[in-house]
Design a protein around this motif. Structure first.
Motif, PDB file in Angstrom:
ATOM      1  N   THR A  97      -3.673   4.814  12.365  1.00  0.00           N
ATOM      2  CA  THR A  97      -2.304   4.364  12.574  1.00  0.00           C
ATOM      3  C   THR A  97      -2.284   2.855  12.404  1.00  0.00           C
ATOM      4  OG1 THR A  97      -2.683   4.103  14.947  1.00  0.00           O
ATOM      5  CG2 THR A  97      -1.783   6.213  14.198  1.00  0.00           C
ATOM      6  N   GLY A  98      -1.108   2.294  12.187  1.00  0.00           N
ATOM      7  CA  GLY A  98      -1.023   0.858  11.984  1.00  0.00           C
ATOM      8  C   GLY A  98       0.268   0.303  12.542  1.00  0.00           C
ATOM      9  N   GLU A  99       0.270  -1.040  12.767  1.00  0.00           N
ATOM     10  CA  GLU A  99       1.462  -1.709  13.270  1.00  0.00           C
ATOM     11  C   GLU A  99       1.448  -3.145  12.798  1.00  0.00           C
ATOM     12  OE1 GLU A  99       3.071  -1.090  17.338  1.00  0.00           O
ATOM     13  OE2 GLU A  99       2.544  -3.199  17.620  1.00  0.00           O
ATOM     14  N   ARG A 100       2.571  -3.590  12.290  1.00  0.00           N
ATOM     15  CA  ARG A 100       2.719  -4.980  11.874  1.00  0.00           C
ATOM     16  C   ARG A 100       3.077  -5.815  13.096  1.00  0.00           C
ATOM     17  NH1 ARG A 100       4.006  -4.823   6.028  1.00  0.00           N
ATOM     18  NH2 ARG A 100       4.918  -6.905   6.179  1.00  0.00           N
ATOM     19  N   LYS A 101       2.477  -6.999  13.225  1.00  0.00           N
ATOM     20  CA  LYS A 101       2.719  -7.858  14.379  1.00  0.00           C
ATOM     21  C   LYS A 101       2.799  -9.303  13.928  1.00  0.00           C
ATOM     22  CE  LYS A 101       0.811  -6.936  18.390  1.00  0.00           C
ATOM     23  NZ  LYS A 101       1.812  -6.135  19.140  1.00  0.00           N
TER      24      LYS A 101
ATOM     25  N   LEU B 141       6.738  -1.193  11.678  1.00  0.00           N
ATOM     26  CA  LEU B 141       6.251  -0.028  10.936  1.00  0.00           C
ATOM     27  C   LEU B 141       5.555  -0.480   9.645  1.00  0.00           C
ATOM     28  CD1 LEU B 141       9.320   2.368  11.190  1.00  0.00           C
ATOM     29  CD2 LEU B 141       7.059   2.803  12.162  1.00  0.00           C
ATOM     30  N   PRO B 142       4.327  -0.034   9.399  1.00  0.00           N
ATOM     31  CA  PRO B 142       3.696  -0.337   8.111  1.00  0.00           C
ATOM     32  C   PRO B 142       4.477   0.290   6.969  1.00  0.00           C
ATOM     33  CG  PRO B 142       2.100   0.512   9.703  1.00  0.00           C
ATOM     34  CD  PRO B 142       3.450   0.731  10.285  1.00  0.00           C
ATOM     35  N   LYS B 143       4.352  -0.283   5.771  1.00  0.00           N
ATOM     36  CA  LYS B 143       5.107   0.215   4.616  1.00  0.00           C
ATOM     37  C   LYS B 143       4.777   1.667   4.306  1.00  0.00           C
ATOM     38  CE  LYS B 143       5.569  -4.334   2.423  1.00  0.00           C
ATOM     39  NZ  LYS B 143       5.201  -5.161   1.246  1.00  0.00           N
TER      40      LYS B 143
ATOM     41  N   VAL C 265     -16.938  -7.742   3.822  1.00  0.00           N
ATOM     42  CA  VAL C 265     -16.430  -6.982   4.960  1.00  0.00           C
ATOM     43  C   VAL C 265     -16.060  -5.578   4.487  1.00  0.00           C
ATOM     44  CG1 VAL C 265     -14.670  -6.859   6.744  1.00  0.00           C
ATOM     45  CG2 VAL C 265     -15.537  -9.078   6.018  1.00  0.00           C
ATOM     46  N   ARG C 266     -16.441  -4.579   5.270  1.00  0.00           N
ATOM     47  CA  ARG C 266     -16.111  -3.208   4.893  1.00  0.00           C
ATOM     48  C   ARG C 266     -14.604  -3.038   4.857  1.00  0.00           C
ATOM     49  NH1 ARG C 266     -15.364   1.489   7.904  1.00  0.00           N
ATOM     50  NH2 ARG C 266     -15.910   0.398   9.813  1.00  0.00           N
ATOM     51  N   PRO C 267     -14.031  -2.527   3.762  1.00  0.00           N
ATOM     52  CA  PRO C 267     -12.568  -2.418   3.665  1.00  0.00           C
ATOM     53  C   PRO C 267     -12.010  -1.466   4.690  1.00  0.00           C
ATOM     54  CG  PRO C 267     -13.644  -1.250   1.863  1.00  0.00           C
ATOM     55  CD  PRO C 267     -14.719  -2.029   2.567  1.00  0.00           C
ATOM     56  N   ALA C 268     -10.797  -1.772   5.126  1.00  0.00           N
ATOM     57  CA  ALA C 268     -10.155  -0.927   6.131  1.00  0.00           C
ATOM     58  C   ALA C 268      -9.721   0.375   5.485  1.00  0.00           C
ATOM     59  CB  ALA C 268      -8.929  -1.636   6.707  1.00  0.00           C
ATOM     60  N   PRO C 269      -9.773   1.463   6.244  1.00  0.00           N
ATOM     61  CA  PRO C 269      -9.297   2.730   5.698  1.00  0.00           C
ATOM     62  C   PRO C 269      -7.796   2.693   5.494  1.00  0.00           C
ATOM     63  CG  PRO C 269      -9.735   2.925   8.041  1.00  0.00           C
ATOM     64  CD  PRO C 269     -10.221   1.574   7.628  1.00  0.00           C
ATOM     65  N   THR C 270      -7.327   3.446   4.518  1.00  0.00           N
ATOM     66  CA  THR C 270      -5.893   3.482   4.263  1.00  0.00           C
ATOM     67  C   THR C 270      -5.181   4.190   5.387  1.00  0.00           C
ATOM     68  OG1 THR C 270      -6.237   5.502   3.024  1.00  0.00           O
ATOM     69  CG2 THR C 270      -6.136   3.447   1.763  1.00  0.00           C
ATOM     70  N   VAL C 271      -3.913   3.825   5.582  1.00  0.00           N
ATOM     71  CA  VAL C 271      -3.122   4.443   6.637  1.00  0.00           C
ATOM     72  C   VAL C 271      -2.777   5.865   6.237  1.00  0.00           C
ATOM     73  CG1 VAL C 271      -0.988   4.319   7.936  1.00  0.00           C
ATOM     74  CG2 VAL C 271      -2.171   2.228   7.313  1.00  0.00           C
ATOM     75  N   GLU C 272      -3.089   6.792   7.094  1.00  0.00           N
ATOM     76  CA  GLU C 272      -2.745   8.184   6.827  1.00  0.00           C
ATOM     77  C   GLU C 272      -1.391   8.483   7.444  1.00  0.00           C
ATOM     78  OE1 GLU C 272      -5.673  11.016   7.809  1.00  0.00           O
ATOM     79  OE2 GLU C 272      -7.323   9.895   6.921  1.00  0.00           O
ATOM     80  N   THR C 273      -0.533   9.094   6.674  1.00  0.00           N
ATOM     81  CA  THR C 273       0.790   9.434   7.172  1.00  0.00           C
ATOM     82  C   THR C 273       0.881  10.922   7.391  1.00  0.00           C
ATOM     83  OG1 THR C 273       1.617   9.642   4.926  1.00  0.00           O
ATOM     84  CG2 THR C 273       1.842   7.490   5.979  1.00  0.00           C
ATOM     85  N   VAL C 274       1.879  11.322   8.162  1.00  0.00           N
ATOM     86  CA  VAL C 274       2.074  12.734   8.446  1.00  0.00           C
ATOM     87  C   VAL C 274       2.548  13.441   7.194  1.00  0.00           C
ATOM     88  CG1 VAL C 274       2.546  12.427  10.876  1.00  0.00           C
ATOM     89  CG2 VAL C 274       4.384  12.173   9.262  1.00  0.00           C
ATOM     90  N   PRO C 275       2.387  14.756   7.102  1.00  0.00           N
ATOM     91  CA  PRO C 275       2.778  15.473   5.887  1.00  0.00           C
ATOM     92  C   PRO C 275       4.240  15.259   5.554  1.00  0.00           C
ATOM     93  CG  PRO C 275       1.482  16.870   7.339  1.00  0.00           C
ATOM     94  CD  PRO C 275       1.777  15.629   8.094  1.00  0.00           C
ATOM     95  N   ASP C 276       4.532  15.287   4.243  1.00  0.00           N
ATOM     96  CA  ASP C 276       5.906  15.068   3.805  1.00  0.00           C
ATOM     97  C   ASP C 276       6.798  16.265   4.056  1.00  0.00           C
ATOM     98  OD1 ASP C 276       5.213  12.594   2.986  1.00  0.00           O
ATOM     99  OD2 ASP C 276       4.855  13.158   0.899  1.00  0.00           O
TER     100      ASP C 276
ATOM    101  N   ILE D 104       0.514 -10.014  10.675  1.00  0.00           N
ATOM    102  CA  ILE D 104      -0.723  -9.303  10.384  1.00  0.00           C
ATOM    103  C   ILE D 104      -0.476  -7.809  10.561  1.00  0.00           C
ATOM    104  CG2 ILE D 104      -2.156 -11.221  11.192  1.00  0.00           C
ATOM    105  CD1 ILE D 104      -2.713  -9.515  13.713  1.00  0.00           C
ATOM    106  N   LEU D 105      -1.479  -7.031  10.186  1.00  0.00           N
ATOM    107  CA  LEU D 105      -1.436  -5.589  10.398  1.00  0.00           C
ATOM    108  C   LEU D 105      -2.569  -5.217  11.340  1.00  0.00           C
ATOM    109  CD1 LEU D 105      -0.171  -2.818   9.523  1.00  0.00           C
ATOM    110  CD2 LEU D 105      -2.015  -2.680   7.838  1.00  0.00           C
TER     111      LEU D 105
END
Length: 861
Positions: A303-307, A843-845, A269-280, A407-408
């Motif tokens: 974007t991501g969400e834990r459920k 919220l994802p880590k 399975v094609r790996p999921a892209p990493t979660v991009e966060t807003v600039p620090d 899950i995410l």
């Protein structure tokens, strides 16, 4: 103090309505309020208050009423926010916008219209819906009933209809056309000359695949315009008809994104892209003494969400007797059958490979009954394949499991992905389980509580923790609903009120409407259940009927009215249309005899059981509603009826329209209509002159201790062992929260790891959050990262949004009782600690760590 004119005139102070005196006093105050902040001439007021001719003492009577109003305002020390001034040539009621619902309506409608024009659909929908929710009926309804007709009231009704059209246009543009067809159909029927409403109905019908109905709507409006006004429809409406006939591609509905599955650790399975966060970096607008600058745009890549979800896993074993050439077709048929059952119950199929099918319940939105829906689907699949084995010589066994896992959900572009190693783990484990049995994990068992029936001894496996054999759900045959439950505490007075309403119905032979309002878990359904138990002890007193099912499960084709009639007629789940017709015919004949009235009622009810279900909001909707009302009237003719409608806040337009029809007839029949609703949407309650709203309060600390002790099976009255101040705070007087936390302590006496919430509480709160607009939900989650009061500037800096957008979202969350404004008005706090816990857990880590860095930078500034 608040003044409400969008409905019967109300003056509310400290949560209580003040008496308004006679009709002339109410008329003077009402006229001043609908012209608030404008000078009203004395001569004009006399003319509208006494339209048939003023008495010689009219001016003196008006002055006396003005003095009474001034005294009312002075008693509550409302100056300078509200004052009635003498201003030539009459009077000026100067009042803050926040104190009059009409002024708030006009502001919200204006803001929503501007947002709609700018293409900001979510913001427009939020403002327009809030504006419409302020209406409780026709403006100054109590005065219009006395014969008063003011041009201003007609203008307000036009404003309401225009705002409703704006709202419906925003909803249709957002792709929610299915949800508003019935409402638009009702609007066009009531206002046949409104071409904009007709245009919206035509677009909604066309996007639902009902081209013929869309063209019929045009013809009805054209006929009304020609017959009544001798006018042809406008060019815009005529061109829309042409575009529908030509299947213009621009009329196509918004395409919903497909759900994709990512198995953690699966190489193929094609790996999921990493979660991009807003600039620090912290925007200058968020720094102390910094220069105000616009926040940078939101990141759109991912974007991501834990459920927390329930995963249904099925696997088929075809044996060795199946011809290899038949395997593909047979597996496709089996998978299609499982997919149909899962999707019917609200599940989403995420994996269909080889002999296995997996469905996730709780994606993309959480429902409070996701776990029960998953277990019920598994039981239906088990029974369906057991029946198949009796009729088909080919040996097919099925293995089933239901697991509650976290899950995410990740969104990259337009396609959501389910990311979790649990998907793969469940698939591997199901192959080793005994067949033709529904197996559930420990988390699922606990979440189901008394509603889930299972064997008392777990099944031990060599590949993981023990599982439990689920045999059924409470309320489904052969398991009764009436079981031992924790005691009903601190609700004696509320139960007495319900009984008093029923006594009035029985004694007077006239109906009443009672709406029970309370947060999720406050015991609304339990209170109704207790009333039903009391009625069953005296079966000659009344008959209890309800819409929906015992567990409130919602499926893609579930029809509350079908469930109501099916329950009364004794229909079993899954019966054929032919069986339904026979049983409904027999039941109606038993009620009304064999005459023409029985035949007419039967024909009106049978569309409820048409193959595939009736079309909600279809052309026969009025006839079906009338038939169900006639049925209730016939039943109530033999014995008073208690009709229970659960979760009115989640009712669709079809059910609301039926309840409106029933409300108009309820005064003539001995029927008590009890509906339960959340405070977020209490404006949707069913109204009539015989309606009452009752709000359930939080439990006292003593009641919480009593409930806690009963669940822990302690005999000492009020034993609160383990009830720490922090836990008291998390329970917050909510009975369901107290029960679930006590059960958690019973099973985990050393405490849940990392303060984990009981699954049932999590689902209830998560379902509430999933009903929010996407931006409101994101702001709420980001607010969990704020220590101390939640202020717009801080949240805006954390989430890289503008302060104005965040302020609007926080205001909306406060109106939905998720946040509470602090007394100084500068910030907000969470209405309940559990709301913060669930929002933060989603919220994802990666998002948490990025926001934590920005929060640290803010504190350092």
């Amino acid at each position: 103090m608040r003044f409400n004119v969008l409905g019967p005139l109300q003056v509310v102070s400290d949560g209580a309505m003040l008496p308004m005196g006679g009709p002339k006093k109410r008329a003077v105050l009402g006229y001043l309020l609908v012209h608030a902040n404008n000078v009203v001439a004395t001569s004009q007021m006399i003319k509208v208050i006494w339209p048939q001719g003023a008495p010689s003492t009219a001016r003196k009577m008006l002055q006396n009423t003005v003095s009474w109003i001034r005294g009312l305002l002075a008693e509550r020390d409302l100056a300078p926010s509200c004052a009635l001034l003498t201003h030539s040539p009459g009077y000026l009621l100067r009042v803050d916008e926040s104190m009059v619902d009409l002024l708030r309506f006009e502001r919200l409608a204006r803001a929503g219209r501007e947002a709609l024009a700018d293409g900001r659909r979510a913001e427009a929908t939020r403002a327009l819906r809030e504006a419409l929710d302020l209406w409780r009926g026709p403006a100054l309804e109590d005065l219009t009933d006395t014969g008063i007709t003011w041009p201003r009231l007609a203008a307000l009704q036009e404003q309401r209809l225009t705002t409703l059209e704006d709202y419906l246009e925003a909803e249709i543009a957002a792709g929610r056309h299915h949800e508003h067809v019935a409402e638009l159909d009702e609007l066009v029927a009531a206002e046949p000359h409104r071409e904009r409403a007709c245009r919206l109905l035509m677009v909604a019908l066309y996007r639902c695949g009902r081209q013929v109905d869309a063209l019929r709507a045009y013809q009805r409006t054209r006929k009304a315009l020609m017959d009544d006004l001798a006018l042809e429809p406008t060019r815009e409406l005529r061109e829309l008809e042409t575009r529908i006939l030509a299947h213009d591609v621009s009329l196509r509905p918004v395409v919903e994104p497909e759900l994709r599955l990512t198995l953690s650790g699966a190489a193929h399975v094609r790996p999921a892209p990493t979660v991009e966060t807003v600039p620090d970096e912290v925007p200058a607008a968020g720094r102390a003494g910094g220069e105000s600058v616009a926040a940078p745009p939101r990141p759109t890549a991912s974007t991501g969400e834990r459920k927390l979800v329930s995963i249904l896993t099925t696997s088929f074993d075809l044996g060795h007797e199946v011809d290899p050439e038949d395997v593909d077709d047979l597996l496709a048929d089996l998978a299609a059958a499982v997919r149909a059952e899962a999707e019917l119950a609200g599940g989403t199929v995420v994996c269909c490979t080889g002999s296995a099918v997996q469905a996730v319940f709780g994606v993309p939105r959480t429902d409070e009954q996701d776990m029960l829906a998953a277990v019920r689907t598994a039981l239906v699949v088990r029974d369906r394949f057991a029946a198949r084995e009796d009729a088909d010589p080919l040996p097919v066994t099925v293995r089933l499991s239901v697991n509650t896992e976290e899950i995410l959900i990740k969104t990259h572009g337009a396609a959501p992905q389910v990311v979790s190693p649990a998907i793969d783990t469940c698939l591997r484990r199901v192959w080793s389980l005994p067949p033709d049995t529904v197996w559930i994990c420990e988390a699922t068992r606990r979440s189901g509580g008394a509603d889930l029936i299972h064997d008392p001894v777990p099944y031990s496996t060599h590949t993981g923790p023990p599982l439990w054999h689920a045999t059924g759900l409470r309320g489904d045959p052969p398991y009764p609903v009436d079981i031992a439950r924790p005691p009903l505490v601190d609700r004696d007075h509320d139960l007495i009120i319900l009984q008093e309403h029923l006594d009035l119905v029985v004694r007077r032979g006239r109906g009443r409407i009672l709406t029970l309002v309370g947060e999720a878990g406050m015991g609304k359904s339990r209170l109704v259940l207790e009333l039903a138990r009391l009625i069953r002890r005296s079966p000659d007193r009344a008959k209890v009927l309800r819409t929906g099912t015992v567990h409130g499960l919602r499926t893609a084709t579930a029809d509350p009215l079908t469930a109501l009639v099916a329950s009364w007629a004794g229909l079993s789940h899954g019966c054929t249309p032919e069986e339904a017709e026979a049983k409904v015919t027999a039941a109606v004949s038993g009620l009304l005899g064999e005459g023409s009235a029985a035949r007419s009622l039967t024909s009106g009810l049978l569309p409820l059981f048409a193959p595939g279900g009736r079309v909600r909001g279809g052309p026969d909707v009025g006839a079906v509603h009338a038939a169900v009302v006639d049925l209730l009237t016939g039943i109530a003719g033999e014995l008073p009826v208690v009709l229970v409608v659960e979760d009115l806040h989640a009712a669709d337009e079809d059910l609301l329209r039926f309840l409106g029809l029933l409300a108009g007839r309820v005064a003539a029949i001995p029927l008590l209509l009890i509906s339960t609703a959340r405070p977020q949407l209490v404006s949707r309650r069913v109204c009539s002159r015989a309606s009452t709203t009752m709000t359930l309060d939080r439990l006292t600390d003593a009641a919480v201790r009593e409930l806690w002790g009963s669940v822990l099976r302690r005999e000492e009255e009020g034993d609160g062992a383990g009830l720490t101040p922090e836990l008291f705070d998390r329970i917050g007087g909510n009975p369901m929260f107290a029960i679930e936390f006590a059960r958690q302590r019973l099973h985990e006496p050393d405490g849940a790891p990392q303060g984990r919430l009981p699954a049932r509480i999590y689902r209830v709160i998560a379902a509430t959050l999933d009903r929010l607009e996407p931006e409101e939900k994101e702001v709420l989650k980001e607010a969990t990262l704020v220590s101390g009061p939640i202020v717009p500037d801080t949240v805006a800096a954390l989430g890289c949004r503008t302060v104005e957008v965040v302020r609007g979202c926080l205001d909306g969350l406060a109106r939905r009782h998720l946040l509470v404004r602090e007394l100084d008005g500068r910030g907000y706090t969470f209405a309940h600690p559990v709301i913060r816990d669930v929002a933060h857990a989603q919220l994802p880590k990666a998002t948490r760590s990025g926001a934590d860095r920005r929060a640290g930078a803010l504190r350092a500034c």
